[in-house]
Design a protein around this motif. Structure first.
Motif, mmCIF file in Angstrom:
data_model
loop_
_atom_site.group_PDB
_atom_site.id
_atom_site.type_symbol
_atom_site.label_atom_id
_atom_site.label_comp_id
_atom_site.label_asym_id
_atom_site.label_seq_id
_atom_site.Cartn_x
_atom_site.Cartn_y
_atom_site.Cartn_z
ATOM 1 N N GLN A 132 -8.101 5.488 0.426
ATOM 2 C CA GLN A 132 -8.974 4.647 -0.395
ATOM 3 C C GLN A 132 -8.393 3.238 -0.538
ATOM 4 O OE1 GLN A 132 -12.021 5.220 -1.423
ATOM 5 N NE2 GLN A 132 -12.115 3.193 -2.316
ATOM 6 N N LEU A 133 -7.090 3.142 -0.745
ATOM 7 C CA LEU A 133 -6.445 1.834 -0.861
ATOM 8 C C LEU A 133 -6.557 1.037 0.441
ATOM 9 C CD1 LEU A 133 -3.242 2.813 -2.872
ATOM 10 C CD2 LEU A 133 -5.199 1.495 -3.713
ATOM 11 N N VAL A 134 -6.388 1.719 1.572
ATOM 12 C CA VAL A 134 -6.511 1.056 2.876
ATOM 13 C C VAL A 134 -7.946 0.555 3.065
ATOM 14 C CG1 VAL A 134 -6.500 1.426 5.381
ATOM 15 C CG2 VAL A 134 -4.583 2.244 3.987
ATOM 16 N N ARG A 135 -8.911 1.402 2.753
ATOM 17 C CA ARG A 135 -10.321 0.993 2.887
ATOM 18 C C ARG A 135 -10.637 -0.202 1.990
ATOM 19 N NH1 ARG A 135 -13.564 4.514 5.677
ATOM 20 N NH2 ARG A 135 -12.643 6.547 6.133
ATOM 21 N N LEU B 80 0.833 -1.205 0.000
ATOM 22 C CA LEU B 80 0.000 0.000 0.000
ATOM 23 C C LEU B 80 0.866 1.253 0.000
ATOM 24 C CD1 LEU B 80 -2.743 -1.078 2.565
ATOM 25 C CD2 LEU B 80 -3.023 -0.823 0.091
ATOM 26 N N GLN B 81 1.948 1.227 0.767
ATOM 27 C CA GLN B 81 2.875 2.368 0.795
ATOM 28 C C GLN B 81 3.502 2.576 -0.581
ATOM 29 O OE1 GLN B 81 4.718 2.940 5.114
ATOM 30 N NE2 GLN B 81 5.280 0.960 4.269
ATOM 31 N N HIS B 82 3.907 1.494 -1.193
ATOM 32 C CA HIS B 82 4.519 1.576 -2.516
ATOM 33 C C HIS B 82 3.519 2.132 -3.534
ATOM 34 C CE1 HIS B 82 5.665 -0.030 -6.498
ATOM 35 N NE2 HIS B 82 6.881 0.315 -6.099
ATOM 36 N N ASP B 83 2.295 1.624 -3.514
ATOM 37 C CA ASP B 83 1.280 2.029 -4.484
ATOM 38 C C ASP B 83 0.864 3.489 -4.311
ATOM 39 O OD1 ASP B 83 1.383 -0.552 -5.433
ATOM 40 O OD2 ASP B 83 -0.534 -1.154 -4.537
ATOM 41 N N SER B 84 0.825 3.963 -3.069
ATOM 42 C CA SER B 84 0.335 5.322 -2.806
ATOM 43 C C SER B 84 1.449 6.358 -2.686
ATOM 44 C CB SER B 84 -0.482 5.331 -1.511
ATOM 45 O OG SER B 84 0.355 5.090 -0.386
ATOM 46 N N GLY B 85 2.655 5.912 -2.383
ATOM 47 C CA GLY B 85 3.745 6.857 -2.142
ATOM 48 C C GLY B 85 3.687 7.480 -0.763
ATOM 49 N N CYS B 86 2.798 6.982 0.089
ATOM 50 C CA CYS B 86 2.628 7.514 1.440
ATOM 51 C C CYS B 86 3.268 6.586 2.468
ATOM 52 C CB CYS B 86 1.147 7.639 1.788
ATOM 53 S SG CYS B 86 0.266 8.845 0.808
ATOM 54 N N HIS C 207 1.808 12.094 4.098
ATOM 55 C CA HIS C 207 2.366 12.584 2.833
ATOM 56 C C HIS C 207 2.054 14.067 2.763
ATOM 57 C CE1 HIS C 207 3.296 13.041 -1.443
ATOM 58 N NE2 HIS C 207 3.893 11.852 -1.357
ATOM 59 N N ARG C 208 2.903 14.830 2.119
ATOM 60 C CA ARG C 208 2.675 16.279 2.070
ATOM 61 C C ARG C 208 1.521 16.660 1.140
ATOM 62 N NH1 ARG C 208 7.329 15.700 -1.141
ATOM 63 N NH2 ARG C 208 7.019 16.500 -3.235
ATOM 64 N N GLU C 209 1.183 15.775 0.181
ATOM 65 C CA GLU C 209 0.123 16.081 -0.772
ATOM 66 C C GLU C 209 -1.200 15.437 -0.344
ATOM 67 O OE1 GLU C 209 1.370 14.901 -4.689
ATOM 68 O OE2 GLU C 209 3.342 15.837 -4.425
ATOM 69 N N PRO C 210 -2.242 16.258 -0.153
ATOM 70 C CA PRO C 210 -3.541 15.715 0.274
ATOM 71 C C PRO C 210 -4.097 14.670 -0.691
ATOM 72 C CG PRO C 210 -3.558 18.121 0.336
ATOM 73 C CD PRO C 210 -2.267 17.715 -0.283
ATOM 74 N N GLU C 211 -3.837 14.831 -1.979
ATOM 75 C CA GLU C 211 -4.348 13.884 -2.965
ATOM 76 C C GLU C 211 -3.747 12.494 -2.744
ATOM 77 O OE1 GLU C 211 -2.722 16.765 -3.847
ATOM 78 O OE2 GLU C 211 -4.475 17.994 -4.333
ATOM 79 N N ARG C 212 -2.470 12.467 -2.414
ATOM 80 C CA ARG C 212 -1.804 11.182 -2.142
ATOM 81 C C ARG C 212 -2.380 10.540 -0.892
ATOM 82 N NH1 ARG C 212 1.835 8.393 -5.444
ATOM 83 N NH2 ARG C 212 2.814 9.901 -6.792
ATOM 84 N N ARG C 213 -2.612 11.354 0.147
ATOM 85 C CA ARG C 213 -3.198 10.818 1.381
ATOM 86 C C ARG C 213 -4.590 10.249 1.110
ATOM 87 N NH1 ARG C 213 -1.056 15.725 3.525
ATOM 88 N NH2 ARG C 213 -3.163 16.538 3.778
ATOM 89 N N ALA C 214 -5.369 10.950 0.294
ATOM 90 C CA ALA C 214 -6.715 10.470 -0.042
ATOM 91 C C ALA C 214 -6.632 9.155 -0.815
ATOM 92 C CB ALA C 214 -7.465 11.523 -0.855
ATOM 93 N N MET C 215 -5.671 9.058 -1.704
ATOM 94 C CA MET C 215 -5.492 7.821 -2.466
ATOM 95 C C MET C 215 -5.118 6.677 -1.535
ATOM 96 S SD MET C 215 -2.881 7.205 -5.590
ATOM 97 C CE MET C 215 -1.776 5.846 -5.358
ATOM 98 N N ALA C 216 -4.204 6.937 -0.611
ATOM 99 C CA ALA C 216 -3.788 5.907 0.342
ATOM 100 C C ALA C 216 -4.969 5.486 1.216
ATOM 101 C CB ALA C 216 -2.641 6.409 1.211
#
Length: 71
Positions: free
Chosen positions: A56-59, A16-22, A45-54
């Motif tokens: 979603q991946l976690v969910r 998940l970290q690899h896929d999201s960069g977070c 992560h400094r970018e909110p979009e990346r955090r949102a992606m992560a």
């Protein structure tokens, strides 16, 4: 139900970290309050979009291991 989601040696969280960069941290069992059943998951992560992606991946990963599917 969180342990299967984490994976052996954290392999799922690492993916998940690899896929999201977070950075994704899961609260350790010994850090939980007595009687607590839910662990905190922290996404960094400094970018909110990346955090949102992560998130979603976690969910999505959590839903794969939810009690409704495996109960």
């Amino acid at each position: 139900m969180l342990m299967p989601m984490i994976g052996a040696r954290g392999v799922n969280v690492q993916q998940l970290q690899h896929d999201s960069g977070c950075r994704i941290d899961v609260q350790k069992a010994h850090d939980m309050a007595p009687g607590a059943t839910m662990r905190a998951i922290t996404i960094t992560h400094r970018e909110p979009e990346r955090r949102a992606m992560a998130e979603q991946l976690v969910r999505q990963k959590y839903s794969e291991y939810s009690p409704e599917k495996h109960g």
